[in-house]
Design a protein around this motif. Structure first.
Motif, PDB file in Angstrom:
ATOM      1  N   CYS A  25       0.835  -1.208   0.000  1.00  0.00           N
ATOM      2  CA  CYS A  25       0.000   0.000   0.000  1.00  0.00           C
ATOM      3  C   CYS A  25       0.866   1.253   0.000  1.00  0.00           C
ATOM      4  CB  CYS A  25      -0.928  -0.018   1.211  1.00  0.00           C
ATOM      5  SG  CYS A  25      -2.036   1.410   1.316  1.00  0.00           S
ATOM      6  N   TYR A  28       2.543   1.635  -3.400  1.00  0.00           N
ATOM      7  CA  TYR A  28       1.571   2.084  -4.401  1.00  0.00           C
ATOM      8  C   TYR A  28       1.351   3.590  -4.322  1.00  0.00           C
ATOM      9  CZ  TYR A  28      -3.041   2.943  -6.415  1.00  0.00           C
ATOM     10  OH  TYR A  28      -4.088   3.472  -7.123  1.00  0.00           O
ATOM     11  N   GLN A  29       1.275   4.135  -3.111  1.00  0.00           N
ATOM     12  CA  GLN A  29       1.119   5.581  -2.968  1.00  0.00           C
ATOM     13  C   GLN A  29       2.341   6.320  -3.509  1.00  0.00           C
ATOM     14  OE1 GLN A  29      -1.718   6.974  -2.164  1.00  0.00           O
ATOM     15  NE2 GLN A  29      -2.612   4.939  -1.824  1.00  0.00           N
ATOM     16  N   ARG A  32       2.101   6.324  -7.329  1.00  0.00           N
ATOM     17  CA  ARG A  32       1.176   7.333  -7.846  1.00  0.00           C
ATOM     18  C   ARG A  32       1.805   8.720  -7.799  1.00  0.00           C
ATOM     19  NH1 ARG A  32      -4.982   6.079  -6.117  1.00  0.00           N
ATOM     20  NH2 ARG A  32      -5.139   8.111  -7.099  1.00  0.00           N
ATOM     21  N   GLU A  47      -4.517   3.771 -11.250  1.00  0.00           N
ATOM     22  CA  GLU A  47      -4.988   2.747 -10.309  1.00  0.00           C
ATOM     23  C   GLU A  47      -5.388   1.469 -11.039  1.00  0.00           C
ATOM     24  OE1 GLU A  47      -8.120   2.224  -6.583  1.00  0.00           O
ATOM     25  OE2 GLU A  47      -8.349   3.904  -7.976  1.00  0.00           O
ATOM     26  N   ALA A  50      -2.301  -0.405 -12.104  1.00  0.00           N
ATOM     27  CA  ALA A  50      -1.672  -1.067 -10.971  1.00  0.00           C
ATOM     28  C   ALA A  50      -2.456  -2.313 -10.560  1.00  0.00           C
ATOM     29  CB  ALA A  50      -1.562  -0.097  -9.793  1.00  0.00           C
ATOM     30  N   HIS A 230       4.914  -9.381  -4.747  1.00  0.00           N
ATOM     31  CA  HIS A 230       3.634  -8.712  -4.497  1.00  0.00           C
ATOM     32  C   HIS A 230       2.504  -9.399  -5.260  1.00  0.00           C
ATOM     33  CE1 HIS A 230       5.261  -5.641  -2.004  1.00  0.00           C
ATOM     34  NE2 HIS A 230       5.940  -5.019  -2.957  1.00  0.00           N
ATOM     35  N   SER A 287      -6.552  -7.534  -5.866  1.00  0.00           N
ATOM     36  CA  SER A 287      -5.490  -6.568  -6.105  1.00  0.00           C
ATOM     37  C   SER A 287      -5.875  -5.197  -5.570  1.00  0.00           C
ATOM     38  CB  SER A 287      -5.184  -6.489  -7.600  1.00  0.00           C
ATOM     39  OG  SER A 287      -4.100  -5.631  -7.857  1.00  0.00           O
ATOM     40  N   LEU A 291      -3.975  -3.021  -2.595  1.00  0.00           N
ATOM     41  CA  LEU A 291      -3.463  -1.682  -2.850  1.00  0.00           C
ATOM     42  C   LEU A 291      -4.080  -0.650  -1.916  1.00  0.00           C
ATOM     43  CD1 LEU A 291      -3.383  -1.619  -6.769  1.00  0.00           C
ATOM     44  CD2 LEU A 291      -1.471  -1.959  -5.203  1.00  0.00           C
TER      45      LEU A 291
END
Length: 338
Positions: A25, A28-29, A32, A47, A50, A230, A287, A291
């Protein structure tokens, strides 16, 4: 932490898995934010990409020219330290231009022998640009690679390096000289990601960002080994039984000949989604849950991925087309009523 599940392949997450989801998580941030240095807006598109990447699936991007589809895909590969390859599909493109072929070469000893020269399909992220401009024979060269993650040339099998992901683009406006993708190939794509025009503020920012000297170089956030880890983690996210039931019933409602299809849908749909749609709904929901930092799949995760997963798997009738009812609108209504 998570409800009991009857699927023998799923068990509640352990402490290590919980920490791994927290790490995913966070990464992922950062991803972005890093892509936001180059890509203005398009947060939903990022998003969805991903979700497909960590679900180990492929995606089809639909949008008019100039929406940064190619730039987004190449920068996504850059942030993840992955090999990136672009294939520009044209009517004269041949299958060997994608997969590669044997070439007669002379060895150091003076003998001649055939050696396989890899095509552009041998990359971690492959951009199939304007995939519908190539004839069906060339499009078919992508099917084995997308499904089996390998290429067969002259009877020899060549495995593709993991992670492997195909991101194809289509232009929805200009259809002259194009070859519509067959349903079997469309079904290989987990999601249809539709890109829309940016708003005024975003368009001004795009002009400021892209008319300078050069674009910034993005940091490498993930290695191939970390991405694979992942992807395995996403597969272990538990799914409650009622979520499986919801996903299956939602897909079955898209089939006009089925008993559960609503009456309003039957004249609008000629062909509904198949079993692979249920698989992709569950994988996409897993997924997205990971995320978002969730340790189990929630109903809203399935509802979120339903439009991109189901839209390209529904074939509308002439009556729907004449009334300008799109497959996406049908899916959205099914989700709202479920």
């Amino acid at each position: 932490m998570s409800p009991s599940v009857s699927n023998p392949n799923e068990t509640p997450l352990g402490d290590d898995d919980v920490q791994a989801i927290d790490c995913l998580c966070e990464v992922y941030q950062r991803l972005r934010n890093e892509l936001g240095r180059v890509i203005v807006g398009q947060q939903t598109t990022i998003e969805q990409l991903a979700i497909c990447l960590f679900a180990r699936r492929h995606a089809l991007l639909m949008g008019v020219p100039g929406l940064a589809k190619t730039l987004l895909v190449s920068k996504l590969a850059e942030t993840m330290s992955l090999d990136f390859s672009r294939i520009q599909f044209t009517p004269d493109l041949m299958p060997m231009d994608i997969t590669g072929t044997d070439i007669l070469q002379e060895t150091n000893s003076g003998h001649r022998e055939f050696q396989f020269v890899q095509g552009p399909i041998f990359a971690n992220i492959v951009l199939a640009d304007e995939i519908n401009r190539a004839p069906p024979k060339t499009q078919a060269a992508m099917l084995e690679a997308m499904q089996e993650h390998r290429v067969t040339v002259l009877g020899k099998h060549f495995p593709l390096d993991e992670p492997f992901m195909v991101l194809a683009t289509q232009n929805p406006v200009e259809q002259e000289g194009t070859y519509p993708l067959p349903e079997a190939q469309l079904d290989r794509f987990m999601s249809l990601i539709e890109l829309d025009y940016p708003n005024e503020a975003e368009e001004i920012q795009i002009a400021k960002t892209t008319t300078g000297d050069e674009l910034p170089q993005l940091d490498h956030l993930l290695s191939a080994e970390q991405i694979i880890a992942h992807q395995h983690l996403v597969r272990r996210v538990p799914v409650p039984d009622h979520i499986y039931t919801y996903a299956a019933r939602l897909v079955r409602k898209t089939r006009p000949d089925g008993e559960t299809a609503p009456d309003w849908l039957r004249p609008l749909v000629s062909w509904g989604a198949g079993p692979r749609a249920v698989q992709n709904l569950i994988l996409g929901a897993k997924s997205r849950a990971a995320l978002e930092g969730s340790y189990m799949v929630r109903l809203e995760d399935v509802q979120y991925v339903a439009p991109p997963v189901l839209t390209h798997r529904i074939i509308t009738t002439f009556a729907a087309q004449s009334e300008r009812v799109t497959a996406k609108e049908i899916v959205q209504r099914l989700v709202a009523e479920s």
